[in-house]
Design an enzyme around this catalytic site. Structure first.
Site, PDB file in Angstrom:
ATOM      1  N   GLN A  21      77.769 -36.161 -48.073  1.00 41.29           N
ATOM      2  CA  GLN A  21      79.056 -35.887 -47.458  1.00 41.29           C
ATOM      3  C   GLN A  21      79.722 -34.747 -48.213  1.00 41.29           C
ATOM      4  O   GLN A  21      79.818 -34.790 -49.437  1.00 41.29           O
ATOM      5  CB  GLN A  21      79.910 -37.170 -47.570  1.00 41.29           C
ATOM      6  CG  GLN A  21      81.282 -37.076 -46.974  1.00 41.29           C
ATOM      7  CD  GLN A  21      81.251 -37.098 -45.461  1.00 41.29           C
ATOM      8  OE1 GLN A  21      80.391 -37.742 -44.866  1.00 41.29           O
ATOM      9  NE2 GLN A  21      82.160 -36.366 -44.855  1.00 41.29           N
TER      10      GLN A  21
ATOM     11  N   PRO B  39      84.855 -29.559 -51.506  1.00 38.66           N
ATOM     12  CA  PRO B  39      83.508 -29.051 -51.194  1.00 38.66           C
ATOM     13  C   PRO B  39      82.684 -28.766 -52.458  1.00 38.66           C
ATOM     14  O   PRO B  39      83.245 -28.470 -53.519  1.00 38.66           O
ATOM     15  CB  PRO B  39      83.799 -27.744 -50.437  1.00 38.66           C
ATOM     16  CG  PRO B  39      85.175 -27.900 -49.906  1.00 38.66           C
ATOM     17  CD  PRO B  39      85.913 -28.748 -50.915  1.00 38.66           C
ATOM     18  N   SER B  40      81.374 -28.833 -52.295  1.00 34.78           N
ATOM     19  CA  SER B  40      80.406 -28.502 -53.353  1.00 34.78           C
ATOM     20  C   SER B  40      80.593 -29.330 -54.619  1.00 34.78           C
ATOM     21  O   SER B  40      80.296 -28.858 -55.722  1.00 34.78           O
ATOM     22  CB  SER B  40      80.472 -27.007 -53.720  1.00 34.78           C
ATOM     23  OG  SER B  40      80.272 -26.236 -52.563  1.00 34.78           O
ATOM     24  N   ARG B  41      81.102 -30.532 -54.448  1.00 33.68           N
ATOM     25  CA  ARG B  41      81.316 -31.441 -55.593  1.00 33.68           C
ATOM     26  C   ARG B  41      82.308 -30.902 -56.613  1.00 33.68           C
ATOM     27  O   ARG B  41      82.323 -31.343 -57.754  1.00 33.68           O
ATOM     28  CB  ARG B  41      79.978 -31.767 -56.299  1.00 33.68           C
ATOM     29  CG  ARG B  41      78.950 -32.446 -55.388  1.00 33.68           C
ATOM     30  CD  ARG B  41      79.480 -33.800 -54.916  1.00 33.68           C
ATOM     31  NE  ARG B  41      78.514 -34.539 -54.097  1.00 33.68           N
ATOM     32  CZ  ARG B  41      78.545 -34.603 -52.763  1.00 33.68           C
ATOM     33  NH1 ARG B  41      79.488 -33.943 -52.074  1.00 33.68           N
ATOM     34  NH2 ARG B  41      77.666 -35.334 -52.120  1.00 33.68           N
ATOM     35  N   LEU B  42      83.127 -29.904 -56.213  1.00 29.96           N
ATOM     36  CA  LEU B  42      84.165 -29.381 -57.123  1.00 29.96           C
ATOM     37  C   LEU B  42      85.454 -30.166 -56.873  1.00 29.96           C
ATOM     38  O   LEU B  42      86.485 -29.614 -56.468  1.00 29.96           O
ATOM     39  CB  LEU B  42      84.368 -27.881 -56.887  1.00 29.96           C
ATOM     40  CG  LEU B  42      83.139 -27.013 -57.187  1.00 29.96           C
ATOM     41  CD1 LEU B  42      83.439 -25.536 -56.944  1.00 29.96           C
ATOM     42  CD2 LEU B  42      82.688 -27.218 -58.635  1.00 29.96           C
TER      43      LEU B  42
END
Ligand SMILES: Cc1cc2nc3c(=O)[nH]c(=O)nc-3n(C[C@H](O)[C@H](O)[C@H](O)COP(=O)(O)O)c2cc1C
Length: 212
Positions: free
Chosen positions: A8, A188-191
């Protein structure tokens, strides 16, 4: 089911140091309100971690029933496993996860019992069945079978045919007095955003951002 393939990406919201009110309780209250408004059932459900004196952890869900500057309140049996943990090691951490909002909140602090008056006030708001259940259930103790629980329930119901069930001695509220509150917003992007409030010596809140 191959759940490892499910990824996700979180993108709907953000959280920064300036968008928070400077007070974690206020921010928590607004997030909880938004969680209910988003249609999340039992958005006040939290995983509650306690530990024995020796540090053996346990975690289970409970419902948050009150939240103000004094702390975060839930109700349970003082004679339960969590009650035993809290009597010998009065600290806890609670975690909320609101998937629909891509948010997590963690609350850490010392735990104290609420006053008996506060427990009585809350107990009186519970439906009759829930009040009987609290009296009848030997929470966290072994039961012979389901029938034993139902017999206990019927016994308490028969004892109070008028439904005026008093608060049992062994039952009541605990308050987590927050020392640290972490707000996590998926990005987003695990940030992801992680903003932590920590209580300082002067009683004020310090704010830090942590790596996700
Ligand atoms: C969504 C949910 C909410 C719950 N709320 C409470 C609660 O508010 N108080 C409570 O004592 N148990 C609640 N329970 C049951 C606890 O998870 C747990 O089974 C029980 O308190 C005994 O835990 P213990 O043996 O670790 O003390 C809830 C369970 C679920 C799944």
């Amino acid at each position: 089911m191959d759940y490892l393939a499910i990824r996700q990406d979180y993108r709907s919201r953000q959280l920064d140091e300036t968008s928070v009110a400077g007070d974690p309780v206020e921010l928590f209250q607004s997030w909880l309100k938004q969680a209910f408004e988003a249609g999340i059932t039992e958005a006040n459900a939290m995983a509650l971690a306690t530990a024995t004196r020796d540090g053996v952890p346990s975690v289970r869900m409970v419902l948050l029933k009150g939240c103000d500057e004094a702390g975060f309140v839930f109700f349970t049996s003082y004679a339960s496993a969590k009650g035993r943990d809290l009597s010998e090691n009065p600290v806890a951490e609670a975690a909320f996860y609101w998937r629909e909002l891509e948010r997590q909140v963690r609350i850490h602090g010392k735990v104290e019992r609420v006053t008996r008056g506060e427990s009585e006030e809350y107990f009186a708001t519970r439906p009759v069945g829930a009040r009987i259940g609290a009296c009848a259930s030997p929470q966290s103790q072994p039961l012979r079978d389901r029938a034993e629980l139902e017999e206990r329930f019927a016994g308490v119901a028969a004892q109070y045919p008028d439904g005026a069930i008093p608060l049992p001695e062994h039952w009541g509220g605990y308050r987590i007095v927050p020392q640290r509150v972490e707000f996590w917003q998926g990005r987003p992007s695990r940030l992801h955003d992680r903003i932590v409030f920590e209580k300082g010596e002067n009683g004020g809140w310090g704010i830090r951002r942590l790596g996700p």
